[in-house]
Design an enzyme around this catalytic site. Structure first.
Site, PDB file in Angstrom:
ATOM      1  N   SER A 135      37.135  88.480  -8.542  1.00 31.23           N
ATOM      2  CA  SER A 135      36.476  89.306  -7.541  1.00 31.23           C
ATOM      3  C   SER A 135      36.675  90.753  -7.981  1.00 31.23           C
ATOM      4  O   SER A 135      37.811  91.202  -8.130  1.00 31.23           O
ATOM      5  CB  SER A 135      37.135  89.047  -6.188  1.00 31.23           C
ATOM      6  N   LYS A 163      31.817  93.032  -5.380  1.00 32.53           N
ATOM      7  CA  LYS A 163      31.684  93.476  -3.997  1.00 32.53           C
ATOM      8  C   LYS A 163      30.465  94.382  -3.925  1.00 32.53           C
ATOM      9  O   LYS A 163      30.233  95.199  -4.829  1.00 32.53           O
ATOM     10  CB  LYS A 163      32.928  94.269  -3.590  1.00 32.53           C
ATOM     11  N   ASP A 188      29.608  89.735  -2.851  1.00 30.48           N
ATOM     12  CA  ASP A 188      30.295  89.610  -1.558  1.00 30.48           C
ATOM     13  C   ASP A 188      30.113  90.923  -0.800  1.00 30.48           C
ATOM     14  O   ASP A 188      30.542  91.979  -1.269  1.00 30.48           O
ATOM     15  CB  ASP A 188      31.789  89.330  -1.795  1.00 30.48           C
ATOM     16  N   GLU A 213      27.870  86.283  -0.416  1.00 28.92           N
ATOM     17  CA  GLU A 213      28.945  85.971   0.515  1.00 28.92           C
ATOM     18  C   GLU A 213      28.925  86.964   1.677  1.00 28.92           C
ATOM     19  O   GLU A 213      28.850  88.181   1.458  1.00 28.92           O
ATOM     20  CB  GLU A 213      30.282  86.046  -0.259  1.00 28.92           C
ATOM     21  N   LYS A 262      39.547  79.999   3.090  1.00 28.23           N
ATOM     22  CA  LYS A 262      40.809  80.709   2.895  1.00 28.23           C
ATOM     23  C   LYS A 262      41.801  80.092   3.865  1.00 28.23           C
ATOM     24  O   LYS A 262      41.547  80.060   5.077  1.00 28.23           O
ATOM     25  CB  LYS A 262      40.664  82.202   3.210  1.00 28.23           C
ATOM     26  N   GLY A 290      40.352  84.483  -2.004  1.00 22.70           N
ATOM     27  CA  GLY A 290      41.655  85.122  -2.213  1.00 22.70           C
ATOM     28  C   GLY A 290      41.829  86.310  -1.283  1.00 22.70           C
ATOM     29  O   GLY A 290      40.859  86.818  -0.722  1.00 22.70           O
TER      30      GLY A 290
END
Ligand code: OSB
Ligand code: MG
Length: 368
Positions: A135, A163, A188, A213, A262, A290
Site C-alpha cells: 500500500s 492511495k 484506495d 477500495e 481487517k 493492514g
C-alpha cells in the site's frame, strides 16, 4: 484455558517514512500491545486503533479504556475456556472492535501455543505461503510515486495499491499504467469521494484496476451499491464492513465485489472467519488489509491470510518497509516472488523481543 493476567503496553514506533492517506499523515505509531497470560501459555496481540479517530472512531485511549474498564471485567466474570468463546462473550459491548480484536487475538496465540501448534493451522488455514501486495501512500509528485512503485516491483510484490484522493487520482494511475501496462494495480480512496464524483471515478475504468477500495463514506453501504452499478471496476469495501451483518447487506445489494478483511475492524479472528466463510460461499474473494502494524499484528495477519478464501494479495508486507527495527524475531520477510512463508513454530510463530518492547514502552498497565 484460564486467563490470569493482561498487560497493556503502549509503545511508540517511528515509521521510516511518513504514510499519507486521504485522512492524514502518520509519522509515528502509538501501538497498544496486549500480553495475555493464561494458566497454560502467554499470548500476544496488537490493537490497531490509531492515534486519531480518523480511520475509525477508536483511538489508543478509547481502546485502553474499553479493555480496562469493560472487557477485562467481562472476561474475569465469564470463565472463558477457549478463544473461540470470547467474541460472543464480548457481544454486549457495542462496537470497539479493535479493542476486542486485540485481546481476542492474544488469547488465540496463547491457546495455539498451549496446544503446541501454529496459529495459522489452528485458525483453519490451508496455505503455507501467502501472496503479498503493498500500500503506497499519497506522494508529493508522480516521479516519486514511480520510483516507489519501481522499488516494490523489484522487491517482488505481486500487487500495487496506491492511495488516492481528489486531485491525486486519474493522473497518477495513468502514469503507472503507461509505465507498467500489465501489473496488478488498485486504488484506495479511504472515503474521499461522494456519489457526485461518479462520472469522475468512471475515468478509472479504462485502467483495468483490480478494484477501487472504499470510494465513499466510511459508514455507507447503500451509495456504494449505486456507484457499483455505474463502474466496471469492482468496488472493494474496507471501512464500511464492521460485522457479518454488514457483509451480508453489502453482498445482498451488490455494494461491492470484493471485501478487505481487517481483524481489528471486525472484532477478532472469530468474526474474520464468519465473514470469510460467507464470502467464500457467495464467490466473493477477500484479502487481508493492514493498519501499519508492528510485527505482532503483522504475524496475526499472516496467520489469518492462510484461510482458503484469502485469494487476493493482502497489504501484508515486510517489516523493513515500515520499521528500522521490528519488535519480533525473526522480522517478517518477503520472498523474491512476493510471498510470505508461514512459520511452523507454535502460536504466531514469531518471538516478541521483550527487551526491545520494554525499551519502547511509554505506558504500562497490568490487569489481574
Ligand atoms: O485503508 O487500508 C487502509 C493504513 C492505515 C489505515 C488504513 C489503511 C492503511 C493502509 C496500510 O492502507 C496498509 C499496510 O499496513 O501496509
Ligand atoms: Mg483501505
Amino acid at each position: 484455558m484460564r486467563l490470569k493476567k493482561l498487560t497493556l503496553r503502549e509503545i511508540h514506533l517511528p515509521l521510516i517514512a511518513p504514510f499519507q492517506t486521504s485522512f492524514g499523515t502518520s509519522n509515528l505509531r502509538r501501538i497498544l500491545l496486549l500480553e495475555a497470560e493464561t494458566d497454560s501459555a502467554t499470548g500476544w496481540g496488537e490493537c490497531v486503533a490509531g492515534e486519531d479517530p480518523f480511520y475509525s472512531y477508536e483511538t489508543v485511549e478509547t481502546a485502553a479504556h474499553i479493555l480496562r474498564d469493560h472487557i477485562w471485567p467481562i472476561l474475569k466474570k465469564h470463565e472463558i475456556n477457549s478463544a473461540a468463546e470470547i467474541s460472543d462473550a464480548l457481544a454486549p459491548i457495542r462496537g470497539h472492535n479493535m479493542a476486542k480484536a486485540g485481546i481476542e487475538s492474544a488469547l488465540w496465540d496463547a491457546e495455539a501455543k498451549s496446544l503446541n501448534i501454529p496459529l495459522w493451522k489452528y485458525l483453519g488455514g490451508t496455505r503455507e505461503e501467502i501472496p503479498c501486495g503493498v500500500s503506497i501512500g499519497i506522494q508529493p509528485n508522480i516521479e516519486t510515486l514511480l520510483a516507489k512503485v519501481e522499488k516494490e516491483l523489484s522487491a517482488g510484490y505481486q500487487r500495487i495499491k496506491i492511495k488516492i484522493q481528489p486531485g491525486w487520482d486519474i493522473k497518477p494511475v495513468e502514469a503507472l499504467r503507461e509505465r507498467w501496462p500489465r501489473i496488478r494495480l488498485m486504488v484506495d480512496a479511504n472515503s474521499a469521494y461522494t456519489l457526485k464524483d461518479a462520472a469522475h471515478l468512471q475515468q478509472l475504468d479504462r485502467f483495468y484496476l483490480i478494484m477501487i477500495e472504499q470510494p465513499l463514506s466510511w459508514d455507507d453501504i447503500h451509495d456504494h451499491a449505486t456507484l457499483q452499478k455505474q463502474l466496471d471496476t469492482p468496488i472493494c469495501l474496507d471501512e464500511s464492513i464492521h460485522s457479518l451483518a454488514d457483509a451480508q447487506v453489502a453482498l445482498n445489494i451488490n455494494a461491492c465485489r470484493i471485501i478487505n478483511i481487517k481483524m481489528g475492524r471486525v472484532g477478532g479472528h472469530t468474526q474474520v472467519k464468519r465473514i470469510h466463510d460467507l464470502c467464500m460461499e457467495k464467490g466473493i474473494p477477500v484479502w487481508c488489509g493492514g493498519m501499519l502494524e508492528s510485527g505482532i499484528g503483522r504475524a496475526q495477519n499472516i496467520a489469518l491470510s492462510t484461510l482458503p478464501n484469502f485469494v487476493l494479495p493482502g497489504d501484508v508486507s515486510a517489516s523493513k518497509r515500515y520499521w528500522a527495527e521490528d519488535i519480533i524475531s525473526p522480522e517478517v520477510e518477503v520472498t523474491p516472488h512476493g510471498t510470505i512463508k508461514v512459520l511452523q513454530a507454535p502460536g504466531i510463530g514469531y518471538e516478541p523481543r521483550r527487551d526491545r518492547i520494554e525499551a519502547l514502552t511509554k505506558k504500562k498497565e497490568v490487569l489481574q
